[in-house]
Design a protein around this motif. Structure first.
Motif, PDB file in Angstrom:
ATOM      1  N   GLN A 107       9.650  -8.068  -6.793  1.00 49.57           N
ATOM      2  CA  GLN A 107       9.244  -7.706  -5.439  1.00 49.57           C
ATOM      3  C   GLN A 107       9.632  -6.261  -5.107  1.00 49.57           C
ATOM      4  O   GLN A 107       8.876  -5.546  -4.443  1.00 49.57           O
ATOM      5  CB  GLN A 107       9.869  -8.672  -4.438  1.00 49.57           C
ATOM      6  N   LEU A 108      10.784  -5.841  -5.569  1.00 47.46           N
ATOM      7  CA  LEU A 108      11.213  -4.466  -5.324  1.00 47.46           C
ATOM      8  C   LEU A 108      10.359  -3.469  -6.101  1.00 47.46           C
ATOM      9  O   LEU A 108      10.063  -2.368  -5.606  1.00 47.46           O
ATOM     10  CB  LEU A 108      12.693  -4.306  -5.688  1.00 47.46           C
ATOM     11  N   GLN A 109       9.947  -3.833  -7.298  1.00 35.85           N
ATOM     12  CA  GLN A 109       9.066  -2.955  -8.051  1.00 35.85           C
ATOM     13  C   GLN A 109       7.706  -2.843  -7.373  1.00 35.85           C
ATOM     14  O   GLN A 109       7.087  -1.767  -7.358  1.00 35.85           O
ATOM     15  CB  GLN A 109       8.909  -3.469  -9.490  1.00 35.85           C
ATOM     16  N   SER A 110       7.234  -3.928  -6.765  1.00 29.11           N
ATOM     17  CA  SER A 110       5.981  -3.880  -6.012  1.00 29.11           C
ATOM     18  C   SER A 110       6.117  -2.961  -4.800  1.00 29.11           C
ATOM     19  O   SER A 110       5.197  -2.200  -4.476  1.00 29.11           O
ATOM     20  CB  SER A 110       5.570  -5.289  -5.561  1.00 29.11           C
ATOM     21  N   LEU A 111       7.268  -3.044  -4.121  1.00 27.49           N
ATOM     22  CA  LEU A 111       7.517  -2.166  -2.987  1.00 27.49           C
ATOM     23  C   LEU A 111       7.518  -0.700  -3.441  1.00 27.49           C
ATOM     24  O   LEU A 111       6.953   0.169  -2.767  1.00 27.49           O
ATOM     25  CB  LEU A 111       8.856  -2.516  -2.341  1.00 27.49           C
ATOM     26  N   ASN A 112       8.119  -0.429  -4.571  1.00 27.77           N
ATOM     27  CA  ASN A 112       8.121   0.922  -5.119  1.00 27.77           C
ATOM     28  C   ASN A 112       6.701   1.419  -5.354  1.00 27.77           C
ATOM     29  O   ASN A 112       6.369   2.578  -5.036  1.00 27.77           O
ATOM     30  CB  ASN A 112       8.912   0.942  -6.427  1.00 27.77           C
ATOM     31  N   GLN A 113       5.850   0.558  -5.877  1.00 25.06           N
ATOM     32  CA  GLN A 113       4.464   0.940  -6.130  1.00 25.06           C
ATOM     33  C   GLN A 113       3.719   1.223  -4.826  1.00 25.06           C
ATOM     34  O   GLN A 113       2.894   2.145  -4.756  1.00 25.06           O
ATOM     35  CB  GLN A 113       3.772  -0.155  -6.933  1.00 25.06           C
ATOM     36  N   GLU A 114       3.997   0.440  -3.783  1.00 25.12           N
ATOM     37  CA  GLU A 114       3.387   0.687  -2.471  1.00 25.12           C
ATOM     38  C   GLU A 114       3.780   2.066  -1.953  1.00 25.12           C
ATOM     39  O   GLU A 114       2.934   2.823  -1.452  1.00 25.12           O
ATOM     40  CB  GLU A 114       3.828  -0.381  -1.471  1.00 25.12           C
ATOM     41  N   TYR A 115       5.058   2.392  -2.050  1.00 25.39           N
ATOM     42  CA  TYR A 115       5.534   3.694  -1.594  1.00 25.39           C
ATOM     43  C   TYR A 115       4.902   4.823  -2.407  1.00 25.39           C
ATOM     44  O   TYR A 115       4.431   5.826  -1.843  1.00 25.39           O
ATOM     45  CB  TYR A 115       7.064   3.767  -1.710  1.00 25.39           C
ATOM     46  N   ALA A 116       4.910   4.673  -3.715  1.00 24.80           N
ATOM     47  CA  ALA A 116       4.385   5.727  -4.579  1.00 24.80           C
ATOM     48  C   ALA A 116       2.911   5.984  -4.289  1.00 24.80           C
ATOM     49  O   ALA A 116       2.468   7.150  -4.216  1.00 24.80           O
ATOM     50  CB  ALA A 116       4.583   5.344  -6.043  1.00 24.80           C
ATOM     51  N   LYS A 117       2.142   4.937  -4.101  1.00 27.77           N
ATOM     52  CA  LYS A 117       0.710   5.086  -3.823  1.00 27.77           C
ATOM     53  C   LYS A 117       0.478   5.716  -2.449  1.00 27.77           C
ATOM     54  O   LYS A 117      -0.323   6.648  -2.302  1.00 27.77           O
ATOM     55  CB  LYS A 117       0.021   3.728  -3.901  1.00 27.77           C
ATOM     56  N   SER A 118       1.184   5.231  -1.433  1.00 25.24           N
ATOM     57  CA  SER A 118       0.960   5.699  -0.062  1.00 25.24           C
ATOM     58  C   SER A 118       1.419   7.133   0.154  1.00 25.24           C
ATOM     59  O   SER A 118       0.864   7.854   0.986  1.00 25.24           O
ATOM     60  CB  SER A 118       1.678   4.782   0.929  1.00 25.24           C
ATOM     61  N   LEU A 119       2.457   7.563  -0.584  1.00 26.19           N
ATOM     62  CA  LEU A 119       3.020   8.900  -0.383  1.00 26.19           C
ATOM     63  C   LEU A 119       2.577   9.900  -1.451  1.00 26.19           C
ATOM     64  O   LEU A 119       3.099  11.006  -1.526  1.00 26.19           O
ATOM     65  CB  LEU A 119       4.550   8.822  -0.366  1.00 26.19           C
ATOM     66  N   ALA A 120       1.582   9.521  -2.232  1.00 27.29           N
ATOM     67  CA  ALA A 120       1.132  10.387  -3.328  1.00 27.29           C
ATOM     68  C   ALA A 120       0.373  11.605  -2.828  1.00 27.29           C
ATOM     69  O   ALA A 120       0.401  12.669  -3.458  1.00 27.29           O
ATOM     70  CB  ALA A 120       0.268   9.589  -4.298  1.00 27.29           C
ATOM     71  N   SER A 121      -0.321  11.474  -1.704  1.00 25.62           N
ATOM     72  CA  SER A 121      -1.130  12.572  -1.191  1.00 25.62           C
ATOM     73  C   SER A 121      -0.880  12.733   0.301  1.00 25.62           C
ATOM     74  O   SER A 121      -1.413  11.987   1.120  1.00 25.62           O
ATOM     75  CB  SER A 121      -2.620  12.293  -1.453  1.00 25.62           C
ATOM     76  N   CYS A 122      -0.035  13.707   0.652  1.00 24.25           N
ATOM     77  CA  CYS A 122       0.358  13.920   2.051  1.00 24.25           C
ATOM     78  C   CYS A 122       0.182  15.388   2.422  1.00 24.25           C
ATOM     79  O   CYS A 122       0.367  16.276   1.589  1.00 24.25           O
ATOM     80  CB  CYS A 122       1.811  13.513   2.272  1.00 24.25           C
ATOM     81  N   GLN A 123      -0.137  15.638   3.683  1.00 26.84           N
ATOM     82  CA  GLN A 123      -0.288  17.012   4.163  1.00 26.84           C
ATOM     83  C   GLN A 123       1.063  17.726   4.239  1.00 26.84           C
ATOM     84  O   GLN A 123       1.146  18.931   4.044  1.00 26.84           O
ATOM     85  CB  GLN A 123      -0.947  16.999   5.543  1.00 26.84           C
TER      86      GLN A 123
END
Length: 297
Positions: free
Chosen positions: A170-186
């Motif tokens: 579950q923690l690895q899934s959370l890490n993937q959510e963060y990595a995907k969501s924060l991959a492209s930011c202004q």
């Protein structure tokens, strides 16, 4: 009854009590935790076969927690004491004196980052304790805690290991959510009232700009306030973050100065909402970050 016999029986009772320390009368492993993230791990991994006592009360700021005699006794009676050495001096002392042979220092299984935020705080060169805000490091701690529980309570070892592995997934899934969501930011600068987010920033390519240092109770100097305001203007910061357990006044001061808004970013040192848990707060933090930083997944 002769005094010699009575003394012998009392000695046997004490020895028996010490031998039974890892379990309460109901047969559950007695786990004492220092603050909320470690309570969360212990409850999720231990399930119905453990009783967890947390030394930091809900809503309390854990950095400078003091223990009363009952809490010190809880540490002494623990089958396993779970803490982070160097974070809470009163807990460190109690563990060293009462449960040294039954303790798990979570800092012993992950690398702690140096504290690098530029402020006037005396402990500026110390290690940053907020390791639980990195899901990857937190997953490592979860796996090690499962092994510690298995060693303390061999009868339930398989269950502890299975639940630890499930939590790690579950923690690895959370890490993937963060990595995907924060991959492209202004924007990539994270301006916070409390320098608690370096692990999160380091993991996901952000830069933490803390108004105060490691301790949320520290008062920033006028020079520090001016420096943060200048950096916020230069980077186009639109949101100044504050946390749940301390006053938002410092963040509000910077926000007014630079024309930004404020929002909550929870360092998860303690829960104020009992309907939440580690995962719900971390996902709320992610939603706040993606909005503030202008991220597109």
């Amino acid at each position: 009854m002769p005094r010699v016999l009575l003394a012998a029986l009392l000695t046997l009772a004490v020895v028996a009590g010490c031998a039974d320390r890892p379990a309460q009368a109901d047969g559950k492993l007695n786990v004492v935790t220092a603050f909320y993230p470690l309570q969360f791990l212990s409850e999720r991994i231990g399930g119905d076969t453990v009783t967890v006592t947390n030394l930091t009360k809900p809503g309390a700021e854990p950095h400078d927690v003091e223990l009363n005699p009952r809490q010190v006794a809880d540490v002494a009676d623990a089958g396993l004491a779970v803490y982070l050495n160097g974070f809470q001096p009163a807990v460190d002392t109690a563990v060293a004196q009462e449960a040294k042979d039954r303790a798990f220092d979570v800092a012993s299984v992950v690398e702690l980052l140096p504290y690098t935020e530029k402020s006037e705080e005396p402990e500026g060169g110390s290690r940053d304790p907020h390791v639980w805000l990195d899901p990857v490091r937190f997953s490592t701690i979860a796996g090690a805690l499962g092994e510690k529980m298995a060693a303390a309570d061999p009868a339930n070892a398989a269950a502890y290991r299975a639940k630890a592995q499930e939590l790690q997934t579950q923690l690895q899934s959370l890490n993937q959510e963060y990595a995907k969501s924060l991959a492209s930011c202004q924007r990539h600068e994270l301006v916070t009232s409390h320098s608690a987010f370096n692990y999160l920033a380091t993991r996901y390519g952000l830069t933490q700009v803390g108004i105060t240092g490691i301790s949320p109770e520290a008062e920033p100097s006028p020079q520090r306030l001016a420096a943060v305001a200048e950096q916020a203007r230069e980077t186009g910061t639109t949101t100044i973050f504050f946390e749940t357990l301390v006053s938002p006044k410092v963040a509000e001061t910077i926000a007014r100065e630079v024309g930004a808004k404020t929002a909550v970013l929870d360092p998860l040192e303690g829960l104020t909402d009992t309907s939440s848990d580690y995962f719900t707060v971390m996902r709320a933090n992610l939603a706040a970050l993606t909005e503030a930083l202008g991220c597109t997944s």
